[in-house]
Motif scaffolding. Structure first.
Motif, short mmCIF file in Angstrom:
data_model
loop_
_atom_site.label_atom_id
_atom_site.label_comp_id
_atom_site.label_asym_id
_atom_site.label_seq_id
_atom_site.Cartn_x
_atom_site.Cartn_y
_atom_site.Cartn_z
N ARG A 2 0.82 -1.31 0.08
CA ARG A 2 -0.04 0.14 -0.07
C ARG A 2 0.77 1.40 -0.06
O ARG A 2 1.61 1.29 0.90
CB ARG A 2 -0.97 0.01 1.22
N VAL A 3 0.65 2.34 -0.80
CA VAL A 3 1.33 3.56 -1.04
C VAL A 3 0.50 4.63 -0.96
O VAL A 3 -0.88 4.41 -1.49
CB VAL A 3 2.23 3.55 -2.45
N GLU A 13 -2.80 0.49 -4.12
CA GLU A 13 -2.13 -0.88 -4.03
C GLU A 13 -1.23 -1.44 -5.12
O GLU A 13 -1.62 -1.11 -6.26
CB GLU A 13 -3.12 -1.82 -3.74
N LEU A 14 0.01 -1.42 -4.64
CA LEU A 14 1.12 -1.81 -5.87
C LEU A 14 1.33 -3.28 -5.54
O LEU A 14 1.60 -3.69 -4.27
CB LEU A 14 2.26 -0.91 -5.94
N PRO A 15 1.43 -4.18 -6.65
CA PRO A 15 2.11 -5.51 -6.74
C PRO A 15 3.36 -5.52 -6.04
O PRO A 15 4.10 -4.64 -6.22
CB PRO A 15 1.98 -6.01 -8.04
N ASN A 16 3.63 -6.34 -5.19
CA ASN A 16 4.90 -6.41 -4.41
C ASN A 16 6.25 -6.69 -5.52
O ASN A 16 7.44 -6.27 -5.01
CB ASN A 16 5.24 -7.48 -3.33
N ALA A 21 7.61 -0.70 -6.58
CA ALA A 21 7.61 -1.21 -4.93
C ALA A 21 8.83 -1.52 -4.37
O ALA A 21 9.14 -1.28 -3.07
CB ALA A 21 6.76 -2.38 -5.07
N LYS A 22 10.04 -2.18 -5.17
CA LYS A 22 11.02 -2.36 -4.36
C LYS A 22 11.90 -1.21 -3.95
O LYS A 22 12.42 -1.14 -3.09
CB LYS A 22 11.88 -3.23 -5.45
N LYS A 23 11.72 -0.29 -4.90
CA LYS A 23 12.60 0.82 -4.78
C LYS A 23 11.97 1.70 -3.54
O LYS A 23 12.72 2.50 -2.74
CB LYS A 23 12.39 1.80 -6.17
N LEU A 24 10.72 1.75 -3.49
CA LEU A 24 10.02 2.36 -2.08
C LEU A 24 10.38 1.77 -1.02
O LEU A 24 10.47 2.55 -0.14
CB LEU A 24 8.39 2.59 -2.66
N ARG A 25 10.55 0.24 -1.25
CA ARG A 25 10.71 -0.27 0.23
C ARG A 25 12.26 0.06 0.57
O ARG A 25 12.36 0.02 1.73
CB ARG A 25 10.55 -1.90 0.05
N ASN A 26 13.05 -0.10 -0.41
CA ASN A 26 14.42 -0.09 -0.01
C ASN A 26 15.00 1.29 0.21
O ASN A 26 16.23 1.49 0.98
CB ASN A 26 15.27 -0.73 -1.05
N ARG A 27 14.39 2.19 -0.52
CA ARG A 27 14.96 3.57 -0.29
C ARG A 27 13.75 4.49 0.21
O ARG A 27 13.06 4.95 -0.78
CB ARG A 27 15.36 4.06 -1.58
#
Length: 67
Positions: A2-3, A13-16, A21-27
């Motif tokens: 969720r973003v 809702e973005l697929p994981n 989504a990976k960029k938002l999670r890691n940075r």
């Protein structure tokens, strides 16, 4: 994942498995902007450029004259 859009504060809702989504999670410094807001901003920017009074401040003046 969720973003939340930084401009309109709507939840999406973005697929994981998406690279975004990976960029938002890691940075965490990166932010999410929904497609409606990004399209609205790009349209407004293009209309401002079309007026002829828009100046790019981070580029050289030679590029501004060509644009």
């Amino acid at each position: 994942m969720r973003v939340k859009c930084v401009i309109c504060d709507t939840l999406h809702e973005l697929p994981n498995d998406l690279p975004l989504a990976k960029k938002l999670r890691n940075r965490p410094i990166h932010t999410f902007m929904c497609t409606e807001c990004s399209e609205r901003i790009s349209e407004n920017t293009h209309t401002r450029i079309a007026t002829g009074k828009f100046r790019f401040f981070r580029t050289s003046s030679k590029f501004d004259e060509e644009f």
